[in-house]
Enzyme design. Structure first.
Site, PDB file in Angstrom:
ATOM      1  N   LEU A 543      34.304  44.881  54.150  1.00  0.00           N
ATOM      2  CA  LEU A 543      35.437  44.003  53.838  1.00  0.00           C
ATOM      3  C   LEU A 543      36.672  44.791  53.431  1.00  0.00           C
ATOM      4  O   LEU A 543      37.796  44.332  53.594  1.00  0.00           O
ATOM      5  CB  LEU A 543      35.061  43.031  52.712  1.00  0.00           C
ATOM      6  CG  LEU A 543      33.954  42.027  53.010  1.00  0.00           C
ATOM      7  CD1 LEU A 543      33.631  41.216  51.758  1.00  0.00           C
ATOM      8  CD2 LEU A 543      34.356  41.092  54.145  1.00  0.00           C
ATOM      9  N   GLY A 546      38.291  50.530  48.127  1.00  0.00           N
ATOM     10  CA  GLY A 546      39.144  50.956  47.024  1.00  0.00           C
ATOM     11  C   GLY A 546      38.712  52.343  46.596  1.00  0.00           C
ATOM     12  O   GLY A 546      37.808  52.945  47.183  1.00  0.00           O
ATOM     13  N   ALA A 547      39.349  52.854  45.559  1.00  0.00           N
ATOM     14  CA  ALA A 547      39.023  54.210  45.112  1.00  0.00           C
ATOM     15  C   ALA A 547      37.611  54.296  44.551  1.00  0.00           C
ATOM     16  O   ALA A 547      36.997  55.356  44.527  1.00  0.00           O
ATOM     17  CB  ALA A 547      40.031  54.654  44.063  1.00  0.00           C
ATOM     18  N   GLY A 549      34.958  52.870  45.760  1.00  0.00           N
ATOM     19  CA  GLY A 549      33.974  52.806  46.815  1.00  0.00           C
ATOM     20  C   GLY A 549      34.330  51.699  47.784  1.00  0.00           C
ATOM     21  O   GLY A 549      35.485  51.285  47.872  1.00  0.00           O
ATOM     22  N   LYS A 550      33.321  51.191  48.494  1.00  0.00           N
ATOM     23  CA  LYS A 550      33.577  50.182  49.513  1.00  0.00           C
ATOM     24  C   LYS A 550      33.040  48.823  49.081  1.00  0.00           C
ATOM     25  O   LYS A 550      32.151  48.718  48.245  1.00  0.00           O
ATOM     26  CB  LYS A 550      32.931  50.604  50.837  1.00  0.00           C
ATOM     27  CG  LYS A 550      33.565  51.849  51.444  1.00  0.00           C
ATOM     28  CD  LYS A 550      32.925  52.194  52.784  1.00  0.00           C
ATOM     29  CE  LYS A 550      33.607  53.423  53.395  1.00  0.00           C
ATOM     30  NZ  LYS A 550      33.015  53.781  54.707  1.00  0.00           N
ATOM     31  N   LYS A 571      29.875  45.507  45.882  1.00  0.00           N
ATOM     32  CA  LYS A 571      30.813  46.586  45.572  1.00  0.00           C
ATOM     33  C   LYS A 571      30.005  47.828  45.247  1.00  0.00           C
ATOM     34  O   LYS A 571      29.144  47.803  44.361  1.00  0.00           O
ATOM     35  CB  LYS A 571      31.704  46.170  44.398  1.00  0.00           C
ATOM     36  CG  LYS A 571      32.824  47.156  44.114  1.00  0.00           C
ATOM     37  CD  LYS A 571      33.803  46.618  43.078  1.00  0.00           C
ATOM     38  CE  LYS A 571      33.282  46.871  41.682  1.00  0.00           C
ATOM     39  NZ  LYS A 571      34.325  46.606  40.660  1.00  0.00           N
ATOM     40  N   ASP A 675      46.756  40.891  34.640  1.00  0.00           N
ATOM     41  CA  ASP A 675      47.218  41.071  36.023  1.00  0.00           C
ATOM     42  C   ASP A 675      46.965  39.809  36.831  1.00  0.00           C
ATOM     43  O   ASP A 675      46.505  39.865  37.969  1.00  0.00           O
ATOM     44  CB  ASP A 675      46.517  42.279  36.656  1.00  0.00           C
ATOM     45  CG  ASP A 675      47.215  42.737  37.942  1.00  0.00           C
ATOM     46  OD1 ASP A 675      48.323  42.245  38.223  1.00  0.00           O
ATOM     47  OD2 ASP A 675      46.654  43.576  38.661  1.00  0.00           O
TER      48      ASP A 675
END
Length: 821
Positions: A543, A546-547, A549-550, A571, A675
């Site tokens: 999908l 990111g830093a 992992g996948k 994740k 955020d």
């Protein structure tokens, strides 16, 4: 053993609560009139026998009548009159219903003290006449009068006018009895010499000088002859009026400048209704500088001031007695204007010791002028130790710079303010040495920082021991922060001690002084992280990455008893260091405690071998921002083939109230999101929206974040002033962000302040400007946004109230969920 312990515990608490509740109802029943029943907020009298003969009143020292919000009276044939003082004690009354009763007369001032009254129902009574004077001061939503034997007369013509001009009572079939005792529809009623009045002023605008006097004249007309009165609002100036039949005058003396911009109205009123004409009062007066303070430092240096005057005063600054010519480095900014009052500042861009000195502001218009002076010190001269040499002149008033350009610091040989050339040379040498030393220290510090960053790589979760709970960055499923009462050493520097991975680099985040580490004792005692067997997870496709992992779409077997397999998002943890593993397990414990229908569900972990895996609920339609853009008016530009259906207003309200529900839950768990944005919400089947992301948003939405000091990433377009300026994050700062999320929803995913740069956005927010109302946004929702964007955190709307308001708006506008196909 003592029997005392048996009187403690939850069971006894519930028993005592029940006793108090019963006692309260018993006490309320004792205070009720005969044939009525009472609670703490409601009175109802529906028993016809023996019935009541007067409006119900509560006994003294019983239930507080101010808490009564609803009174229902039915089948009371002997109740005929409402007197002036019958209802005055019920100041909180909202709903009054008297039906199938004998009501014949209502006193003019019966509802004078019931300003909260919104709904009145007098259906099927004996009213033959009813004056508009009863209700003119009320903001009624409903006035129901069907089934009353009104007499056809001028006294009830106001009801016909009301039907023609307002929504209520236009759905009612009202009749009156004519001279032949026949029912005549009120809509067809014609009464000669019975019409609305008129009021006319000589001029719509009035300009006068402060301290002078003026007379305003008004003429009224109509049949029946109207009464004339003046509505002057909160006029400060002394005034008196004279009226005679159809003419009236208002004399205002010694007019105050505080009355400039106010509206004065002449009102004509008769039985049928009222009319008014208004004049806007403009007062001209000489300027005064009411506020001038020492400079403050924010994103720029600012010498704040407030000036009053009308017409608008011309402003001129002087620096050390000479005219200051403004430039791009130093200029006047007006932040807030209030008709005759101007709040602003003299803004200086990176001033140095060359800008130290006396600043004088002069405000001038055709009626006079005013001036005030302030001394400003921005920094000391380089190369001078003021502690060992306190007598050294700190400010040199000779023209080292030209006022037309503060940035030009070129010295002219004939303008050096010292007569001793040798002293001047020594000082120059000292300055050179100081610069060399400072440069060496800075270079050494940078080298040390690079080495520390190299050696101190943190885990993918951006957490270090108990000080962090759930990272503020993209490396966790949701950037939430827990408020607790532990101890921590706050860091106020730009590069805090914690580092998280964003993209492919380590980026220091600012440690927030308001929140402290959570201890194990604060976790729920029944926290149990579900462990999932690796053979039960079958990866389908990637999908994103990111830093940390996948993230993969996967099938998970034996996760839910009712289903053999379900789709999930997993994740992976790329970094398998000991610290990363500890942080991984800690985050899993915290995510397990977050259970809500509008928070993305965390199923558990897989720790059999590498990589470590977190398993989350799969949301079919991805992040909300992309979803909004794909279902907006510009979707045709992005769609391949047939564009999706455009979101309706009711569907947008449905989305908004779900996000608000999730935020209510987070606030109840003492979590601050920090955020909140549509990019960090996910969309599932049937327009189900949940808060949560998988740490990929900052790579995809890099333009939504602002780099501070080259490292820290801040979503400044979603942040309130106190978070931008002081890094202060609270539930109230989340409320501000929720207001921006509402704006995103009703603009179909546009970036807030999309027309401005990040620096311009910071300036706008800190100066008090807010986003404009989106074209598709209802006024009620925009007012809700404005309630979220109050400058002072404690004045912002409560998160629970926001959710309730959005819920009510969503219920009033049914949602059709076929948009997702």
């Amino acid at each position: 053993m003592s029997p005392w312990p048996r009187w403690h515990g939850p069971a006894m608490a519930r028993l005592w609560g029940l006793c108090l509740l019963v006692l309260g109802f018993w006490r309320a029943s004792l205070a009720c009139p005969m044939s009525c029943k009472c609670s703490t907020t409601r009175i109802w009298c529906t028993e016809p026998s023996p019935g009541i003969v007067a409006f119900p009143r509560l006994e003294p020292n019983s239930i507080d009548p101010e808490n009564i919000t609803e009174i229902l009276i039915a089948n009371q044939k002997r109740l005929e009159i409402i007197n002036e003082d019958d209802v005055e004690a019920y100041v909180g009354l909202k709903n009054l219903t008297i039906v199938d009763s004998g009501l014949k007369f209502v006193a003019y001032k019966a509802f004078l003290k019931n300003g909260n009254l919104r709904h009145i129902n007098f259906t099927r009574n004996k009213l033959t006449s009813l004056s508009r004077r009863h209700f003119r001061h009320l903001d009624l939503s409903d006035l129901i009068l069907t089934g009353n034997p009104f007499t056809c007369s001028c006294d009830i013509m106001w009801l016909k006018t009301l039907q023609e001009t307002k929504s209520s009572p236009d759905t009612q079939d009202l009749y009156c009895l004519n001279e032949s005792s026949k029912n005549t529809p009120l809509a067809n009623l014609q009464i000669p010499n019975c019409g609305l009045p008129s009021a006319r002023l000589a001029a719509p605008n009035l300009t006068v000088e402060e301290g002078k006097s003026v007379t305003i004249s008004c003429s009224v007309g109509g049949d029946p002859l109207p009464t004339l009165y003046w509505d002057v609002g909160n006029l400060v100036s002394k005034h008196m009026n004279e009226t005679s039949h159809t003419q009236g005058s208002l004399r205002i003396t010694n007019i105050s400048s505080d009355d400039s911009g106010k509206q004065i109205s002449c009102v004509a009123e008769n039985l049928v209704g009222e009319d008014q004409d208004s004049v806007n009062l403009t007062v001209h007066f000489a300027p005064t500088i009411t506020f001038l303070e020492s400079p403050t430092s924010d994103h720029h240096w600012c010498i704040p001031f407030t000036v009053r005057g009308n017409p608008k005063p011309a402003l001129q600054w002087f620096y050390n007695g000479a005219i200051l010519n403004e430039s791009k480095y130093i200029c006047t900014k007006i932040h807030v204007t209030n008709h005759t009052e101007y709040h602003g500042c003299l803004q200086l861009d990176n001033p140095t010791h060359m800008n130290n000195g006396d600043y004088t502001l002069m405000a001038k218009n055709e009626y006079g002028k005013d001036e005030r002076q302030i001394s400003a010190h921005f920094m000391g001269r380089p190369g001078v130790d003021y502690e060992t040499n306190p007598n050294y002149p700190e400010v040199l008033y000779e023209d080292w710079t030209t006022p037309t350009d503060i940035g030009d610091t070129t010295n002219k040989s004939n303008e050096i303010p010292s007569t001793d050339v040798a002293d001047q040379t020594n000082r120059e040498h000292l300055s050179v040495y100081a610069v060399v030393v400072i440069a060496s220290v800075v270079g050494f510090c940078l080298l040390v920082m690079l080495l520390l960053l190299k050696l101190a790589r943190h885990s993918k979760f951006g957490m270090k021991g108990p000080a962090s709970v759930i990272s503020n960055d993209d490396d966790s499923a949701s950037p939430l922060h827990h408020i607790s009462n532990g101890s921590n050493t706050p860091s106020s520097s730009e590069g805090g001690p914690d580092a998280v991975i964003i993209g492919m680099t380590k980026i220091p985040v600012i440690e927030n002084p308001q929140y402290f580490g959570i201890t194990n004792s604060q976790l729920k005692p029944d926290t149990f992280v579900q462990h999932i067997k690796r053979h039960n997870i079958v990866l389908k496709r990637e999908l994103g990455e990111g830093a940390f992992g996948k993230v993969f779409l996967a099938e998970c077997y034996n996760l839910c008893p009712e289903q053999d397999k379900i789709l999930v998002a997993v994740k992976t943890l790329k970094d398998a260091s000991d610290n990363a593993r500890k942080d991984f397990h800690r985050e899993a414990e915290l995510l397990t405690n977050l259970q809500h229908e509008h928070i993305v569900k965390f199923y558990g972990v897989c720790v059999e071998g590498d990589p470590l895996i977190m398993v989350f609920e799969y949301m079919k339609h991805g992040d909300l921002n992309k979803f909004l853009r794909a279902h907006g008016p510009d979707a045709v530009l992005m769609a391949e083939g047939n564009p999706p259906t455009e979101l309706t207003q009711s569907q947008m309200l449905h989305i908004a109230q779900q996000i608000a529900a999730g935020m209510v839950y987070l606030a109840s768990q003492h979590f601050v999101h920090r955020d909140l944005a549509t990019r960090n919400c996910l969309v599932g089947e049937n327009l189900l929206v949940k808060i949560g992301d998988f740490g990929m948003s900052r790579d995809v939405y890099s333009t939504d974040y602002y780099r501070v000091g080259g490292h820290t990433m801040l979503p400044i377009r979603w942040m309130p002033p106190e978070s931008i300026m002081y890094r202060k994050f609270t539930t109230e700062s989340d409320v501000w962000s929720l207001g921006v999320v509402l704006w995103e929803i009703f603009t179909y995913g546009k970036q807030p302040w999309y027309q401005l740069s990040n620096n311009e956005v910071i300036e706008c927010i800190t100066q008090g400007r807010v986003l404009q109302r989106p074209r598709t946004c209802p006024q009620e929702v925009y007012e809700l946004m404005l309630g979220c964007w109050q400058r002072e955190p404690h004045t912002r709307k409560n998160i629970k109230n926001i959710h309730t308001l959005l819920q009510n708006l969503a219920k009033a506008s049914p949602v059709y969920l076929d948009i997702l196909g």
